[in-house]
Design a protein around this motif. Structure first.
Motif, PDB file in Angstrom:
ATOM      1  N   PRO A 142       0.803  -1.229   0.000  1.00 25.55           N
ATOM      2  CA  PRO A 142       0.000   0.000   0.000  1.00 25.55           C
ATOM      3  C   PRO A 142       0.833   1.276   0.000  1.00 25.55           C
ATOM      4  O   PRO A 142       0.412   2.296  -0.557  1.00 25.55           O
ATOM      5  CB  PRO A 142      -0.830  -0.132   1.279  1.00 25.55           C
ATOM      6  N   GLU A 143       2.017   1.237   0.609  1.00 29.01           N
ATOM      7  CA  GLU A 143       2.879   2.421   0.610  1.00 29.01           C
ATOM      8  C   GLU A 143       3.254   2.826  -0.811  1.00 29.01           C
ATOM      9  O   GLU A 143       3.127   3.997  -1.199  1.00 29.01           O
ATOM     10  CB  GLU A 143       4.155   2.147   1.413  1.00 29.01           C
ATOM     11  N   TYR A 144       3.710   1.868  -1.610  1.00 33.71           N
ATOM     12  CA  TYR A 144       4.138   2.182  -2.974  1.00 33.71           C
ATOM     13  C   TYR A 144       2.945   2.501  -3.876  1.00 33.71           C
ATOM     14  O   TYR A 144       3.049   3.339  -4.775  1.00 33.71           O
ATOM     15  CB  TYR A 144       4.955   1.021  -3.538  1.00 33.71           C
ATOM     16  N   ILE A 145       1.822   1.840  -3.631  1.00 29.35           N
ATOM     17  CA  ILE A 145       0.629   2.139  -4.418  1.00 29.35           C
ATOM     18  C   ILE A 145       0.166   3.567  -4.141  1.00 29.35           C
ATOM     19  O   ILE A 145      -0.205   4.305  -5.055  1.00 29.35           O
ATOM     20  CB  ILE A 145      -0.482   1.111  -4.111  1.00 29.35           C
ATOM     21  N   TRP A 146       0.196   3.975  -2.877  1.00 32.50           N
ATOM     22  CA  TRP A 146      -0.175   5.353  -2.534  1.00 32.50           C
ATOM     23  C   TRP A 146       0.769   6.348  -3.204  1.00 32.50           C
ATOM     24  O   TRP A 146       0.330   7.356  -3.758  1.00 32.50           O
ATOM     25  CB  TRP A 146      -0.137   5.534  -1.017  1.00 32.50           C
ATOM     26  N   LEU A 171      -4.393 -10.536  -9.482  1.00 37.35           N
ATOM     27  CA  LEU A 171      -3.771 -10.136  -8.223  1.00 37.35           C
ATOM     28  C   LEU A 171      -3.549  -8.629  -8.204  1.00 37.35           C
ATOM     29  O   LEU A 171      -3.625  -7.994  -7.147  1.00 37.35           O
ATOM     30  CB  LEU A 171      -2.442 -10.873  -8.046  1.00 37.35           C
ATOM     31  N   CYS A 172      -3.293  -8.050  -9.355  1.00 37.69           N
ATOM     32  CA  CYS A 172      -3.119  -6.600  -9.473  1.00 37.69           C
ATOM     33  C   CYS A 172      -4.318  -5.862  -8.885  1.00 37.69           C
ATOM     34  O   CYS A 172      -4.171  -4.986  -8.024  1.00 37.69           O
ATOM     35  CB  CYS A 172      -2.927  -6.224 -10.945  1.00 37.69           C
ATOM     36  N   PHE A 173      -5.521  -6.204  -9.317  1.00 36.87           N
ATOM     37  CA  PHE A 173      -6.727  -5.542  -8.819  1.00 36.87           C
ATOM     38  C   PHE A 173      -6.922  -5.815  -7.327  1.00 36.87           C
ATOM     39  O   PHE A 173      -7.344  -4.941  -6.573  1.00 36.87           O
ATOM     40  CB  PHE A 173      -7.955  -6.011  -9.601  1.00 36.87           C
ATOM     41  N   ALA A 174      -6.627  -7.041  -6.909  1.00 39.41           N
ATOM     42  CA  ALA A 174      -6.800  -7.389  -5.496  1.00 39.41           C
ATOM     43  C   ALA A 174      -5.889  -6.538  -4.614  1.00 39.41           C
ATOM     44  O   ALA A 174      -6.306  -6.041  -3.561  1.00 39.41           O
ATOM     45  CB  ALA A 174      -6.506  -8.872  -5.286  1.00 39.41           C
ATOM     46  N   LEU A 175      -4.644  -6.335  -5.037  1.00 43.10           N
ATOM     47  CA  LEU A 175      -3.698  -5.550  -4.244  1.00 43.10           C
ATOM     48  C   LEU A 175      -4.064  -4.069  -4.243  1.00 43.10           C
ATOM     49  O   LEU A 175      -3.900  -3.382  -3.223  1.00 43.10           O
ATOM     50  CB  LEU A 175      -2.281  -5.748  -4.784  1.00 43.10           C
ATOM     51  N   LEU A 176      -4.566  -3.560  -5.355  1.00 41.67           N
ATOM     52  CA  LEU A 176      -5.006  -2.165  -5.400  1.00 41.67           C
ATOM     53  C   LEU A 176      -6.177  -1.944  -4.449  1.00 41.67           C
ATOM     54  O   LEU A 176      -6.242  -0.936  -3.737  1.00 41.67           O
ATOM     55  CB  LEU A 176      -5.404  -1.780  -6.826  1.00 41.67           C
ATOM     56  N   ARG A 177      -7.100  -2.881  -4.425  1.00 45.87           N
ATOM     57  CA  ARG A 177      -8.245  -2.768  -3.515  1.00 45.87           C
ATOM     58  C   ARG A 177      -7.806  -2.915  -2.062  1.00 45.87           C
ATOM     59  O   ARG A 177      -8.299  -2.205  -1.186  1.00 45.87           O
ATOM     60  CB  ARG A 177      -9.299  -3.811  -3.882  1.00 45.87           C
ATOM     61  N   ASP A 178      -6.879  -3.827  -1.813  1.00 50.06           N
ATOM     62  CA  ASP A 178      -6.374  -3.991  -0.454  1.00 50.06           C
ATOM     63  C   ASP A 178      -5.673  -2.722   0.029  1.00 50.06           C
ATOM     64  O   ASP A 178      -5.593  -2.468   1.236  1.00 50.06           O
ATOM     65  CB  ASP A 178      -5.401  -5.171  -0.383  1.00 50.06           C
ATOM     66  N   ALA A 179      -5.161  -1.930  -0.910  1.00 47.64           N
ATOM     67  CA  ALA A 179      -4.490  -0.673  -0.558  1.00 47.64           C
ATOM     68  C   ALA A 179      -5.489   0.448  -0.294  1.00 47.64           C
ATOM     69  O   ALA A 179      -5.092   1.567   0.044  1.00 47.64           O
ATOM     70  CB  ALA A 179      -3.527  -0.258  -1.670  1.00 47.64           C
TER      71      ALA A 179
END
Length: 334
Positions: A131-135, A197-205
């Protein structure tokens, strides 16, 4: 009995169910057909079980017949399973039944085939985009100062805390590049669809991924909890909205874990996991905007991760009480 080609876990089933609800809404909107029984089954059993029952039945369902009469079998569960990325969760026996029904109705389907690439990165690498890098990636897209190898999104948008929309795969690609110390990340390295997994990680962020024709959700602070903190001070409302941005909160926590190895309160030093003996106790740690007083926040104020701190729920509530009292004093002096 049927068996999954790939295990559909609870999170995937929730996303599959949401996907089916969107298609049901499309049928209602475009065909004036209200699939109440289908929606009831989704609510009671979830997407996978509902589809398995409807497709696996000996005869076409009432919904299938209605969609055939309307010339929209592309919205049938049989077509949605065969023609989308969700095909990988269903076994060949069930897919053959779906094919038989569609062929019998004269529908020309095209089986979904995922683009295979030996250059696809494994899940363990993709998960480095925390989430840090996605933000941080979202911040770059917000500023417009970002370069990448990804094109515009054609089906889905990522919605940030301001309601702005960005291409999900591009946001994730830039985040992963930062997580891998600037490594070149291209579209061929991972997939970007509802089952990815890309979408899952974006949502988890903390970010929403929605179809392009989906209206942006309301960001009205009146819909937020803890109304007592919001009465009478518009700047305090703005302060709380910034703190409650899921992307910011999850990014700060991910950064804190990376730097310190665990989540603790920066004010009283509480280590909730050590105190309560479970990782779920990390829920005690919240994120507070600390460096800039709300009275000094302009409308274009940009919050950075160093502007916020991790506090336990008790300290966070105390800080907000002190903040409110401080604002009362300033208002009286003015």
């Amino acid at each position: 009995m049927t068996f999954l080609r790939e295990l559909m876990d609870t999170h995937s089933n929730e996303r599959f169910t949401a996907f089916l609800r969107e298609k049901a809404a499309e049928a209602k909107r475009e065909l004036r057909y209200d699939p109440r029984q289908f929606l009831s089954m989704l609510g009671a059993e979830g997407g996978y079980s509902t589809v398995a029952k409807l497709v696996g039945g000996k005869n076409p369902s009432d919904g299938f017949v209605k969609l055939w009469e309307s010339g929209r079998l592309d919205l049938s569960v049989e077509a949605l399973v065969l023609e989308t990325e969700w095909i990988r969760f269903f076994d060949e026996q069930l897919l053959k039944v779906a094919e038989r029904k569609l062929k019998g109705a004269g529908y020309r389907y095209v089986r979904y085939v995922a683009a295979e690439s030996s250059e696809r990165l494994p899940a363990v690498v993709l998960k480095k985009a925390t989430p840090e890098y996605i933000w941080r990636s979202v911040q770059l897209f917000q500023s417009g100062d970002v370069s990448h190898a990804f094109g515009s999104s054609t089906k889905y948008d990522l919605i940030d805390e301001n309601g702005d929309r960005f291409a999900p795969k591009a946001v994730f690609g830039v985040a992963l590049s930062m997580a891998l110390d600037g490594a070149t990340i291209e579209p061929k390295h991972f997939s970007g669809d509802e089952a990815s997994l890309c979408f899952a990680l974006l949502r988890d962020a903390g970010y929403q991924i929605v179809p392009k024709d989906f209206d942006s959700p309301s960001t009205d602070p009146a819909s937020m909890p803890e109304q007592e903190w919001m009465e009478g001070d518009r700047k305090l409302v703005s302060h709380l909205r910034r703190e409650r941005s899921p992307g910011l909160a999850k990014a700060k926590k991910a950064q804190f874990r990376r730097l310190h190895g665990k989540l603790t309160c920066e004010r009283c030093k509480l280590d909730p996991v050590a105190v309560f003996g479970t990782e779920h106790a990390e829920a005690c740690i919240e994120v507070h905007h600390s460096t800039t007083h709300v009275g000094q926040m302009g409308p274009q104020h940009k919050t950075m991760l160093d502007d916020v701190q991790c506090l336990c729920a008790n300290c966070h509530r105390l800080v907000h009480r002190l903040l409110r009292e401080e604002d009362k004093v300033h208002a009286h002096e003015d």
